[in-house]
Design a protein around this motif. Sequence first.
Motif, PDB file in Angstrom:
ATOM      1  N   SER A   7       0.851  -1.181   0.000  1.00 36.21           N
ATOM      2  CA  SER A   7       0.000   0.000   0.000  1.00 36.21           C
ATOM      3  C   SER A   7       0.892   1.238   0.000  1.00 36.21           C
ATOM      4  N   GLY A   8       0.286   2.384  -0.296  1.00 34.66           N
ATOM      5  CA  GLY A   8       1.004   3.649  -0.199  1.00 34.66           C
ATOM      6  C   GLY A   8       1.416   4.268  -1.509  1.00 34.66           C
ATOM      7  N   GLY A   9       1.157   3.599  -2.614  1.00 35.15           N
ATOM      8  CA  GLY A   9       1.503   4.199  -3.895  1.00 35.15           C
ATOM      9  C   GLY A   9       0.592   5.369  -4.221  1.00 35.15           C
ATOM     10  N   GLY A  10       0.940   6.080  -5.291  1.00 37.23           N
ATOM     11  CA  GLY A  10       0.124   7.206  -5.696  1.00 37.23           C
ATOM     12  C   GLY A  10       0.852   8.111  -6.654  1.00 37.23           C
ATOM     13  N   LEU A  11       0.292   9.288  -6.838  1.00 37.44           N
ATOM     14  CA  LEU A  11       0.851  10.301  -7.730  1.00 37.44           C
ATOM     15  C   LEU A  11       1.508  11.392  -6.898  1.00 37.44           C
ATOM     16  N   VAL A  76       7.233  -4.069   6.495  1.00 39.58           N
ATOM     17  CA  VAL A  76       8.350  -3.191   6.175  1.00 39.58           C
ATOM     18  C   VAL A  76       7.835  -1.955   5.457  1.00 39.58           C
ATOM     19  N   TYR A  77       8.580  -0.879   5.602  1.00 39.08           N
ATOM     20  CA  TYR A  77       8.319   0.365   4.893  1.00 39.08           C
ATOM     21  C   TYR A  77       9.394   0.558   3.818  1.00 39.08           C
ATOM     22  N   LEU A  78       9.020   1.265   2.784  1.00 39.60           N
ATOM     23  CA  LEU A  78       9.983   1.823   1.849  1.00 39.60           C
ATOM     24  C   LEU A  78       9.707   3.321   1.793  1.00 39.60           C
ATOM     25  N   HIS A  79      10.583   4.083   2.431  1.00 39.02           N
ATOM     26  CA  HIS A  79      10.469   5.534   2.415  1.00 39.02           C
ATOM     27  C   HIS A  79      11.177   6.043   1.168  1.00 39.02           C
ATOM     28  N   MET A  80      10.452   6.800   0.358  1.00 40.03           N
ATOM     29  CA  MET A  80      11.008   7.290  -0.895  1.00 40.03           C
ATOM     30  C   MET A  80      10.997   8.814  -0.872  1.00 40.03           C
ATOM     31  N   ASN A  81      12.172   9.402  -0.892  1.00 41.12           N
ATOM     32  CA  ASN A  81      12.326  10.853  -0.879  1.00 41.12           C
ATOM     33  C   ASN A  81      12.966  11.320  -2.178  1.00 41.12           C
ATOM     34  N   SER A  82      12.857  12.605  -2.424  1.00 44.43           N
ATOM     35  CA  SER A  82      13.463  13.217  -3.624  1.00 44.43           C
ATOM     36  C   SER A  82      13.109  12.411  -4.875  1.00 44.43           C
ATOM     37  N   LEU A  83      11.855  12.116  -5.005  1.00 46.73           N
ATOM     38  CA  LEU A  83      11.408  11.279  -6.121  1.00 46.73           C
ATOM     39  C   LEU A  83      11.633  11.962  -7.462  1.00 46.73           C
ATOM     40  N   LYS A  84      11.940  11.126  -8.442  1.00 43.21           N
ATOM     41  CA  LYS A  84      12.195  11.599  -9.801  1.00 43.21           C
ATOM     42  C   LYS A  84      11.206  10.939 -10.761  1.00 43.21           C
ATOM     43  N   PRO A  85      10.962  11.553 -11.901  1.00 50.24           N
ATOM     44  CA  PRO A  85      10.064  10.917 -12.882  1.00 50.24           C
ATOM     45  C   PRO A  85      10.508   9.504 -13.250  1.00 50.24           C
ATOM     46  N   GLU A  86      11.802   9.255 -13.258  1.00 49.31           N
ATOM     47  CA  GLU A  86      12.286   7.914 -13.614  1.00 49.31           C
ATOM     48  C   GLU A  86      12.025   6.882 -12.526  1.00 49.31           C
ATOM     49  N   ASP A  87      11.518   7.308 -11.372  1.00 53.39           N
ATOM     50  CA  ASP A  87      11.099   6.364 -10.337  1.00 53.39           C
ATOM     51  C   ASP A  87       9.695   5.822 -10.595  1.00 53.39           C
ATOM     52  N   THR A  88       9.030   6.358 -11.596  1.00 53.11           N
ATOM     53  CA  THR A  88       7.685   5.902 -11.933  1.00 53.11           C
ATOM     54  C   THR A  88       7.697   4.443 -12.338  1.00 53.11           C
ATOM     55  N   ALA A  89       6.882   3.637 -11.650  1.00 55.93           N
ATOM     56  CA  ALA A  89       6.852   2.193 -11.898  1.00 55.93           C
ATOM     57  C   ALA A  89       5.793   1.560 -11.003  1.00 55.93           C
ATOM     58  N   VAL A  90       5.524   0.294 -11.246  1.00 55.61           N
ATOM     59  CA  VAL A  90       4.781  -0.506 -10.290  1.00 55.61           C
ATOM     60  C   VAL A  90       5.799  -1.099  -9.323  1.00 55.61           C
ATOM     61  N   TYR A  91       5.578  -0.901  -8.053  1.00 48.77           N
ATOM     62  CA  TYR A  91       6.494  -1.372  -7.017  1.00 48.77           C
ATOM     63  C   TYR A  91       5.939  -2.646  -6.391  1.00 48.77           C
ATOM     64  N   TYR A  92       6.789  -3.669  -6.333  1.00 47.85           N
ATOM     65  CA  TYR A  92       6.405  -4.971  -5.809  1.00 47.85           C
ATOM     66  C   TYR A  92       7.194  -5.305  -4.548  1.00 47.85           C
ATOM     67  N   TYR A 109       7.687 -15.372  -2.560  1.00 50.43           N
ATOM     68  CA  TYR A 109       6.382 -14.717  -2.445  1.00 50.43           C
ATOM     69  C   TYR A 109       6.446 -13.290  -2.993  1.00 50.43           C
ATOM     70  N   TRP A 110       5.382 -12.908  -3.680  1.00 55.80           N
ATOM     71  CA  TRP A 110       5.284 -11.583  -4.286  1.00 55.80           C
ATOM     72  C   TRP A 110       3.923 -10.971  -4.012  1.00 55.80           C
ATOM     73  N   GLY A 111       3.911  -9.650  -3.849  1.00 58.50           N
ATOM     74  CA  GLY A 111       2.660  -8.933  -3.758  1.00 58.50           C
ATOM     75  C   GLY A 111       2.122  -8.592  -5.136  1.00 58.50           C
ATOM     76  N   GLN A 112       0.967  -7.940  -5.152  1.00 55.86           N
ATOM     77  CA  GLN A 112       0.304  -7.593  -6.411  1.00 55.86           C
ATOM     78  C   GLN A 112       0.873  -6.319  -7.042  1.00 55.86           C
ATOM     79  N   GLY A 113       1.564  -5.538  -6.243  1.00 61.25           N
ATOM     80  CA  GLY A 113       2.170  -4.320  -6.761  1.00 61.25           C
ATOM     81  C   GLY A 113       1.333  -3.083  -6.460  1.00 61.25           C
ATOM     82  N   THR A 114       2.014  -1.958  -6.365  1.00 60.10           N
ATOM     83  CA  THR A 114       1.343  -0.678  -6.156  1.00 60.10           C
ATOM     84  C   THR A 114       2.001   0.347  -7.088  1.00 60.10           C
ATOM     85  N   GLN A 115       1.160   1.152  -7.739  1.00 57.02           N
ATOM     86  CA  GLN A 115       1.661   2.086  -8.742  1.00 57.02           C
ATOM     87  C   GLN A 115       2.208   3.349  -8.077  1.00 57.02           C
TER      88      GLN A 115
END
Length: 120
Positions: A7-11, A76-92, A109-115
């Motif tokens: 969870s936590g994906g977005g624009l 677990v968390y993935l904290h993402m700072n200073s995001l760039k356009p090239e970070d755009t992806a589905v994160y699994y 094991y894999w999750g479904q992904g979050t955009q």
Amino acid sequence: QVQLVESGGGLVQAGGSLRLTCTASTGRPYTMGWFRQAPGKEREFVAAIRWSGGSTYYADSVKGRFTISRVFADMVYLHMNSLKPEDTAVYYCAAEPTSSDYEKPFYDYWGQGTQVTVSS
């Protein structure tokens, strides 16, 4: 069967931040990793954290900007700072690597992904 839920994906605008969360259904600790896949590209490693000791690993492209951390044994968390356009992806989220090289996408094991979309 272990289920992983992200969870936590977005624009977000370039330079902004997001926090992704991955939770495992069993409640036990796993070595967990994050991968991402952009359209037309192969899935690539982002970060990983060992279940024992908490050692962390990062792709060069995200070092200094992203941080992986364990909140509970199964989260677990993935904290993402200073995001760039090239970070755009589905994160699994992934758990239980079958290789000692956590950067390889060999996990049980894999999750479904979050955009995650980063606008310029």
